[in-house]
Structure formats: C-alpha cells, structure tokens
Scaffold this motif. Structure first.
Motif, PDB file in Angstrom:
ATOM      1  N   ARG A 219      43.594 -15.583  53.734  1.00 35.28           N
ATOM      2  CA  ARG A 219      43.467 -15.450  52.283  1.00 35.28           C
ATOM      3  C   ARG A 219      43.159 -14.020  51.848  1.00 35.28           C
ATOM      4  O   ARG A 219      42.873 -13.779  50.673  1.00 35.28           O
ATOM      5  CB  ARG A 219      42.363 -16.396  51.786  1.00 35.28           C
ATOM      6  N   ALA A 220      43.195 -13.069  52.795  1.00 33.08           N
ATOM      7  CA  ALA A 220      42.868 -11.680  52.477  1.00 33.08           C
ATOM      8  C   ALA A 220      43.903 -11.077  51.536  1.00 33.08           C
ATOM      9  O   ALA A 220      45.114 -11.189  51.764  1.00 33.08           O
ATOM     10  CB  ALA A 220      42.789 -10.861  53.766  1.00 33.08           C
ATOM     11  N   MET A 221      43.428 -10.435  50.477  1.00 35.06           N
ATOM     12  CA  MET A 221      44.308  -9.826  49.476  1.00 35.06           C
ATOM     13  C   MET A 221      44.651  -8.405  49.897  1.00 35.06           C
ATOM     14  O   MET A 221      43.772  -7.542  50.006  1.00 35.06           O
ATOM     15  CB  MET A 221      43.622  -9.844  48.103  1.00 35.06           C
ATOM     16  N   ALA A 222      45.934  -8.149  50.147  1.00 38.30           N
ATOM     17  CA  ALA A 222      46.384  -6.857  50.665  1.00 38.30           C
ATOM     18  C   ALA A 222      45.949  -5.721  49.763  1.00 38.30           C
ATOM     19  O   ALA A 222      46.068  -5.793  48.545  1.00 38.30           O
ATOM     20  CB  ALA A 222      47.903  -6.860  50.815  1.00 38.30           C
ATOM     21  N   GLY A 223      45.439  -4.670  50.374  1.00 35.66           N
ATOM     22  CA  GLY A 223      44.950  -3.512  49.635  1.00 35.66           C
ATOM     23  C   GLY A 223      43.464  -3.591  49.361  1.00 35.66           C
ATOM     24  O   GLY A 223      42.772  -2.563  49.324  1.00 35.66           O
TER      25      GLY A 223
END
Length: 488
Positions: A219-223
């Motif tokens: 679920r990690a949001m890129a950036g």
C-alpha cells in the motif's frame, strides 16, 4: 497463545513481584517497581538482581514513581518502556501530553483541545495517575531528554528544546533537582554518522514485523513512502509542524525494539514525531492480552499461530490514510496504490532525500480542497471519487479530523458516513488505521467475508459477519488484520 490476559489494575502485589522476578516482557510498561533501598525505579524487564519483595513499591506510571521520589534506572531505562495503552479519557490525555501537547500550549489550551475545563482535566489525570497534568508533562520531558542524552549526540541546546524545555537553564535545573545528577553525567558518546539521528522504540513481544512490512509494502504510495525489502526497512518523507525531512525504520529483533533513523532537520519536532511513529507501527499493543481474547475463534487462533504478534498498521497522518482509503473504494489494492502514487507526485510538494524512491510530501488538505474535480480526476479516477476527495479535503482542512479524545467510535462513524462518498467500509477503515480505534471493523469488506466462509459455501454476508465479530470486541481491528492475513 494460551497466556491469560493481563489487566494491570487487578493484579495483586504478589503478581507484580512475580512478574518483576521473572523479567517478564509482557508487563513492560504496565507497571514500574520502585526500590526503596536505592531510590530507583525500574521496568519489569530490568536485569539487575531482583530485590526483596519488602523493598519494592509498584506504580502504574513513571510520573507516579517520580512523584514518590524515585529516580529512573540507568540500566533498564524506563523511558524506553512501551506505553500501557488503555481505552479511556485519561490515557488519551496522557498520550497528548507525551507527544508534547503542553510544550507549546498551557493547561487551558490542552483542556480546550480535549473538550474539558482545566479543573476537569486536572481531576481526570490526578485520579488515573496520581499526579497533576503539569507533573505528568515534566516527567515526560525529563524522560525524553534522558533518552536523547543516552541515544544521540544532539547539543544540550537542541536536546533541551526537543524535549520541550524553554531554556537549557530550566532543563538543567529540573534534571538535577529530580534525578540528583547532571545531564552531562549520563551522556553517552555515539559514533553516529551525520546522515541522521538514531533512536529506538521498545515494544512488547511478539512483533510480526515481516507481516506488517508486507502490508505496508503493498500500500506504499510512490514518492511518499517506500519499503526496502532487502534491508527490511520502511522509509518515508516527513512534513511536521513546518519542518521537512525523512525517516527510516527497521527491526532490532534481539532487543525487541524498532530502530529509527531520522533526518537532522527534524530534531526540533522529535517528541511529536515519535508519538506518530508509535501509532503508525502500533508499538503500544499488548499482543498477549489481545491473543488471549481472540484465540477462542478457531480461524483467528490458527492465524495467530502463523503470525504471532500481528499489529494493526496505523498511519503517520490521518488525512493521508483517509485519502488512500477513498482511492481504494471498489478497486484492487494494487490499483489504489498506483493512483495514490500519481496523486502524490502530481500535487505533493517535492523534496530531496537520501533515497531516489522518496521525492514528495503528501498534498495538504488545503491543496486538494482548492483543486478542481477535473484536475483530481486526471490521475485516473472517476469524477465522483475526485469530488469525494475534494470535499473530504475541505472537511479535514476545517478541522474535521481533529478528534476529541472523548468521542466514541459510533459517533465518529456517524460523522464520517454523513460526508458525501464515504460509506461504512471507508469510515471503519479510517477509524481502524488512521484514528486508532481498536474495535473498528469493516464488515462489508469482501475479503473479510471470504476469510470466514468455509470452502464450497455461500459467502458470509456483511450482517452475519458483523454479528459474529461482536465476540471479538474490543479487538475487532486485530481480528480484521488476522483475517486479511489468512487470505495471503
């Protein structure tokens, strides 16, 4: 997993002493032992020779021990102990104080924040902890300063302000008066590189670090955030109280601690920062207590054997998690993660970090509230969902997520579902992960329904699952994580 629950207020003095003699980590932070022959108080896990029972006095908080005239042990370091989280107003107030709520504002402002008069706040804290709110705040500042003295190379000035003291002189005077020693006398030298500040947070074992990391990775949001699988660490950008930086977190299994690497630019906000990290990584959970309740369900018991110490992953900022939940409505986890990364890179503030995977902060509520629906929808979502994001951002910018500690979960759910585009699933997911209600449970989740349905049978309905989940109360959020994990 058959250990009994541990309701600390119901323990007898002999129970405390047995836990102290056994160096039992399950009681770490639940009580502290004052040793009358030395004037020192210790954690339950302290490795020094166990004193005689007649020499021990037991306290439920560091503040109560210090108010009785005891000094913190330099060996077991009471400031490292995980908090004894309880679901009541007094502990909610204490959490705010531990996060530095009284460093910048006085008692009156804190009382207003929690919806009490200053007189009511004093009474609530005194009844629960045996000390006044000011004494409680002073203990937390001193213990945090002691932690920084023994774990970092921050200058005395940086250290004093990071711990919430108005001046180095005030810090030195109070430290010497309370602990009968100078700050410099316990200072430890560290060969830390200039790439960050290194600190540690203790937890009660077991801790299913790999399972938590896998959950965050998907679920990690890129950036904004990044899970390094090779180093088994979690990293993200940080924007807090006007300060910009980054953090990196890894597991120190042999010491039952989380290791933190923090950007030097965040030194002045370490106290609230660590409070947020504690919440995101559910450091205060008591896994034995939770397991003793949930193990009566065979499905949950089986999964607890596979992943003992499973935590409920929180969030660094409730607004971030709420927007991520909205993006996840009626789409796969992978699809929601992809569009969340686009949202971060399109509307978040750029920044530089030591890692190329971290390049932006999450967009602020004001930023998203002022965007047009068309601009938000351009990241690849329906206009209806873009409108929900816009309206929720306006709600958050107006203080909608500033939750009074006295609010019930039912009241919160009602407040959230009254917003356009927010249904029961989204409201419970926000309550569970962003606002840390341990009994939130999105019964409408198809995955949860599938997890409790025997093979070759019709999938369990939301109504039936809601009814079954009542036996898991007040730890339904942990039951939800166990069921999701069972699907993996």
């Amino acid at each position: 997993m058959n250990a009994p629950s541990i309701p600390a207020p119901d323990l007898h003095l002999s129970d405390y002493y047995r836990a102290l003699a056994a160096k039992d980590a399950r009681f770490d932070g639940v009580f502290f032992a004052g040793i009358t022959t030395t004037g020192i108080y210790c954690r339950s896990i302290c490795r020094v020779k166990t004193p005689r029972a007649s020499s021990c006095v037991f306290f439920h908080s560091q503040a109560a021990a210090e108010a009785a005239g005891f000094r913190p042990c330099l060996r077991c370091r009471p400031e490292l102990a995980p908090y004894d989280l309880q679901q009541n107003l007094a502990h909610a107030i204490w959490q705010k104080i531990a996060a530095g709520a009284m460093n910048e504002q006085g008692l009156e402002s804190l009382a207003q924040t929690v919806g009490l008069s200053s007189r009511q706040l004093r009474r609530v804290v005194l009844q629960e902890f045996g000390v006044s709110p000011i004494e409680l705040a002073q203990t937390q500042r001193l213990l945090f300063a002691k932690k920084l003295l023994q774990e970092t190379n921050l200058s005395m000035t940086e250290l004093a302000f990071a711990a919430g003291f108005g001046s180095v002189r005030r810090f030195n005077a109070l430290f010497e008066a309370r602990y009968k020693m100078t700050p410099a006398s316990i200072r430890r030298s560290h060969s830390q590189p200039e790439s960050g500040i290194y600190l540690r947070l203790a937890y009660r074992p077991p801790y299913a670090w790999d399972a938590l990391l896998n959950y965050l990775c998907g679920r990690a949001m890129a950036g904004l955030e990044y899970v390094d699988s090779e180093e088994a660490s979690y990293r993200r950008t940080i924007q807090l109280d006007g300060k910009n930086g980054w953090i990196s977190i890894h597991h120190i299994a042999d010491k039952q601690q989380l290791g933190l690497q923090i950007a030097p630019s965040l030194s002045s906000v370490l106290m609230p920062l660590l409070a947020k990290i504690r919440q995101q990584f559910d450091v205060e959970a008591n896994p034995v207590l939770i397991a003793s309740h949930l193990q009566h369900d065979p499905i949950l018991a089986q999964q607890m054997q596979r992943t003992p110490g499973l935590r409920v992953p929180g969030s660094f900022a409730p607004f971030e998690l709420a927007i991520r939940a909205i993006l996840g409505q009626q789409v796969s986890v992978a699809g929601a993660t992809t569009v969340a990364g686009r949202l971060v890179r399109s509307f978040g503030e750029p920044m530089q970090t030591p890692w190329p995977q971290l390049s932006h902060h999450f967009p602020t509520p004001v930023r998203l509230a002022t965007l047009s629906i068309e601009d938000i929808a351009a990241i690849g979502i329906p206009k209806s969902r873009a409108a929900t994001i816009q309206s929720f951002a306006a709600f958050s910018a107006g203080g909608g997520l500033d939750i009074n500690p006295g609010i019930s979960m039912e009241q919160l759910i009602q407040r959230l579902v009254a917003l356009p585009g927010i249904g029961d699933w989204t409201a419970h997911y926000i309550a569970m992960r962003a606002l840390r209600f341990p009994n939130a449970f999105p019964a409408g989740d198809l995955g949860l329904q599938k997890a409790v349905t025997p093979p070759d049978q019709t999938r369990c309905s939301a109504k039936a699952l809601e009814l079954r989940s009542q036996t898991w109360s007040p730890w339904r959020s942990y039951a939800a994580l166990l069921l999701w994990e069972s699907l993996a």
